[in-house]
Scaffold this motif. Structure first.
Motif, PDB file in Angstrom:
ATOM      1  N   SER A  26      47.260  42.869  37.202  1.00 49.65           N
ATOM      2  CA  SER A  26      45.947  43.505  37.315  1.00 49.65           C
ATOM      3  C   SER A  26      45.571  44.129  35.980  1.00 49.65           C
ATOM      4  N   SER A  27      44.448  43.673  35.423  1.00 46.66           N
ATOM      5  CA  SER A  27      44.029  44.236  34.131  1.00 46.66           C
ATOM      6  C   SER A  27      43.742  45.726  34.278  1.00 46.66           C
ATOM      7  N   GLY A  28      43.164  46.126  35.412  1.00 47.28           N
ATOM      8  CA  GLY A  28      42.871  47.543  35.625  1.00 47.28           C
ATOM      9  C   GLY A  28      44.146  48.368  35.655  1.00 47.28           C
ATOM     10  N   ASP A  79      44.258  39.488  38.526  1.00 46.54           N
ATOM     11  CA  ASP A  79      43.329  40.350  39.278  1.00 46.54           C
ATOM     12  C   ASP A  79      42.515  41.171  38.282  1.00 46.54           C
ATOM     13  N   GLY A  80      41.206  40.944  38.273  1.00 48.94           N
ATOM     14  CA  GLY A  80      40.338  41.721  37.373  1.00 48.94           C
ATOM     15  C   GLY A  80      40.177  41.089  36.000  1.00 48.94           C
ATOM     16  N   PHE A  81      40.866  40.014  35.762  1.00 51.71           N
ATOM     17  CA  PHE A  81      40.778  39.287  34.497  1.00 51.71           C
ATOM     18  C   PHE A  81      40.785  37.798  34.810  1.00 51.71           C
ATOM     19  N   SER A  86      33.461  35.245  28.047  1.00 51.56           N
ATOM     20  CA  SER A  86      34.248  35.213  26.803  1.00 51.56           C
ATOM     21  C   SER A  86      35.748  35.363  27.102  1.00 51.56           C
ATOM     22  N   GLN A  87      36.114  36.238  28.042  1.00 48.22           N
ATOM     23  CA  GLN A  87      37.530  36.365  28.421  1.00 48.22           C
ATOM     24  C   GLN A  87      38.035  35.076  29.066  1.00 48.22           C
ATOM     25  N   ALA A  88      37.181  34.438  29.868  1.00 51.60           N
ATOM     26  CA  ALA A  88      37.597  33.188  30.528  1.00 51.60           C
ATOM     27  C   ALA A  88      37.864  32.105  29.490  1.00 51.60           C
TER      28      ALA A  88
HETATM   29  P1  B4P Z   1      39.978  46.988  45.380  1.00 52.98           P
HETATM   30  O1  B4P Z   1      38.744  46.185  45.426  1.00 52.98           O
HETATM   31  O2  B4P Z   1      41.251  46.290  45.644  1.00 52.98           O
HETATM   32  O3  B4P Z   1      39.836  47.750  43.983  1.00 52.98           O
HETATM   33  P2  B4P Z   1      40.349  47.320  42.536  1.00 52.98           P
HETATM   34  O4  B4P Z   1      41.218  46.151  42.538  1.00 52.98           O
HETATM   35  O5  B4P Z   1      40.931  48.570  42.036  1.00 52.98           O
HETATM   36  O6  B4P Z   1      39.102  46.819  41.729  1.00 52.98           O
HETATM   37  P3  B4P Z   1      38.169  47.546  40.729  1.00 52.98           P
HETATM   38  O7  B4P Z   1      37.201  46.511  40.278  1.00 52.98           O
HETATM   39  O8  B4P Z   1      37.601  48.745  41.417  1.00 52.98           O
HETATM   40  O9  B4P Z   1      39.029  48.144  39.526  1.00 52.98           O
HETATM   41  P4  B4P Z   1      39.894  47.535  38.339  1.00 52.98           P
HETATM   42  O10 B4P Z   1      41.171  48.252  38.403  1.00 52.98           O
HETATM   43  O11 B4P Z   1      39.923  46.036  38.341  1.00 52.98           O
HETATM   44  O12 B4P Z   1      40.032  48.146  46.481  1.00 52.98           O
HETATM   45  C1  B4P Z   1      39.176  49.258  46.517  1.00 52.98           C
HETATM   46  C2  B4P Z   1      39.406  50.105  47.779  1.00 52.98           C
HETATM   47  O13 B4P Z   1      38.921  49.406  48.923  1.00 52.98           O
HETATM   48  C3  B4P Z   1      40.862  50.431  48.090  1.00 52.98           C
HETATM   49  O14 B4P Z   1      40.961  51.779  48.487  1.00 52.98           O
HETATM   50  C4  B4P Z   1      41.235  49.521  49.258  1.00 52.98           C
HETATM   51  O15 B4P Z   1      42.187  50.064  50.138  1.00 52.98           O
HETATM   52  C5  B4P Z   1      39.907  49.386  49.963  1.00 52.98           C
HETATM   53  N1  B4P Z   1      39.796  48.099  50.642  1.00 52.98           N
HETATM   54  C6  B4P Z   1      40.130  46.892  50.130  1.00 52.98           C
HETATM   55  N2  B4P Z   1      39.890  45.922  51.028  1.00 52.98           N
HETATM   56  C7  B4P Z   1      39.376  46.539  52.155  1.00 52.98           C
HETATM   57  C8  B4P Z   1      38.935  46.068  53.439  1.00 52.98           C
HETATM   58  N3  B4P Z   1      38.945  44.755  53.756  1.00 52.98           N
HETATM   59  N4  B4P Z   1      38.462  46.971  54.323  1.00 52.98           N
HETATM   60  C9  B4P Z   1      38.439  48.297  53.999  1.00 52.98           C
HETATM   61  N5  B4P Z   1      38.859  48.801  52.817  1.00 52.98           N
HETATM   62  C10 B4P Z   1      39.326  47.937  51.893  1.00 52.98           C
HETATM   63  O16 B4P Z   1      39.065  47.965  37.027  1.00 52.98           O
HETATM   64  C11 B4P Z   1      38.863  49.314  36.666  1.00 52.98           C
HETATM   65  C12 B4P Z   1      38.208  49.420  35.273  1.00 52.98           C
HETATM   66  O17 B4P Z   1      39.097  48.874  34.252  1.00 52.98           O
HETATM   67  C13 B4P Z   1      36.904  48.663  35.056  1.00 52.98           C
HETATM   68  O18 B4P Z   1      35.775  49.385  35.509  1.00 52.98           O
HETATM   69  C14 B4P Z   1      36.921  48.451  33.505  1.00 52.98           C
HETATM   70  O19 B4P Z   1      36.551  49.647  32.861  1.00 52.98           O
HETATM   71  C15 B4P Z   1      38.372  48.196  33.203  1.00 52.98           C
HETATM   72  N6  B4P Z   1      38.736  46.761  33.207  1.00 52.98           N
HETATM   73  C16 B4P Z   1      39.613  46.166  34.086  1.00 52.98           C
HETATM   74  N7  B4P Z   1      39.744  44.846  33.806  1.00 52.98           N
HETATM   75  C17 B4P Z   1      38.917  44.598  32.741  1.00 52.98           C
HETATM   76  C18 B4P Z   1      38.618  43.420  31.993  1.00 52.98           C
HETATM   77  N8  B4P Z   1      39.155  42.229  32.298  1.00 52.98           N
HETATM   78  N9  B4P Z   1      37.739  43.511  30.968  1.00 52.98           N
HETATM   79  C19 B4P Z   1      37.182  44.690  30.632  1.00 52.98           C
HETATM   80  N10 B4P Z   1      37.439  45.851  31.303  1.00 52.98           N
HETATM   81  C20 B4P Z   1      38.292  45.827  32.346  1.00 52.98           C
END
Ligand code: B4P
Length: 194
Positions: A26-28, A79-81, A86-88
């Protein structure tokens, strides 16, 4: 795993990786670990993350691709990447170099109005600084502007698997598993359910 913030990428990505016995990258999560550890990447990324903005493509691409691609890679869930075209393109070049093929892009589809409640609930539980109303709205706008174009990009390669992400976590897992079993059979008809 492709989808708006809160669509379940992290939740489902972890389950999918466990099912197939491959790393969940997961990139995040990687970025949050850098921020926590105060590394150079973390210092460059922390402020933008807390505002819901994307981190620079070259920085994220190097970080993620270093973590997953190598001669020994036998599969992974990303996940998230990538999150931008451009990243792709950067990922494609590296994957081609190592002879790695991307088999499926799981697109988690969900109306944006359902995302706010999920993410606010997580923010209360985890204290994630980007799970506030203002920042969540910004993250959704960023998704529409920068990440949705990826769907078109991957549709051209015919690997997008659309999944309804509005159900319970278990419902969504079942839909993903069934859709990916179909993909596995197309890639190699000798495969059983996996
Ligand atoms: P998820 O949707 O699983 O959240 P996430 O993976 O953390 O995705 P997100 O896009 O928010 O963040 P990321 O870390 O990638 O779940 C969210 C919530 O919903 C959880 O509490 C879960 O329990 C609940 N849930 C899930 N499924 C459910 C269901 N079916 N019913 C009810 N509840 C449910 O990115 C964070 C930040 O990092 C970005 O904003 C950016 O700043 C940076 N970043 C990450 N990747 C990047 C990239 N490739 N390029 C540039 N910046 C990047």
């Amino acid at each position: 795993m492709l989808g708006p913030p809160g669509s379940g990428k992290g939740t489902q990505g972890a389950r999918l990786a466990a099912r197939h016995g491959v790393p969940h990258v997961s990139s995040g999560e990687l970025l949050r670990a850098h921020v926590q550890d105060g590394t150079e990447i973390g210092r460059a990324a922390g402020d933008a993350m807390s505002r819901g903005e994307l981190i620079a493509d070259d920085l994220v691409s190097a970080m993620v691709l270093d973590a997953v691609i190598g001669p020994e890679a036998r599969g992974f869930v990303l996940d998230g990447f990538p999150r931008t075209v451009s990243q792709a393109m950067a990922a494609y070049e590296v994957a081609r170099h190592y002879g790695v093929t991307l088999h499926a892009v799981v697109l988690l589809e969900i109306p944006y109005e359902l995302l706010l409640d999920r993410l606010l609930a997580r923010g209360e539980a985890s204290g994630r600084v980007d799970d506030t109303v203002e920042v969540i709205r910004r993250r959704i706008d960023v998704y529409v502007e920068h990440t949705l174009p990826l769907v078109e990009y991957y549709r051209g390669r015919d690997i997008v698997v659309r999944v309804d992400a509005t159900g319970t976590i278990d419902d969504v897992t079942a839909l993903i598993n069934s859709a990916l079993d179909d993909v596995a059979h197309q890639v190699d008809p000798r495969l059983g359910d996996c």
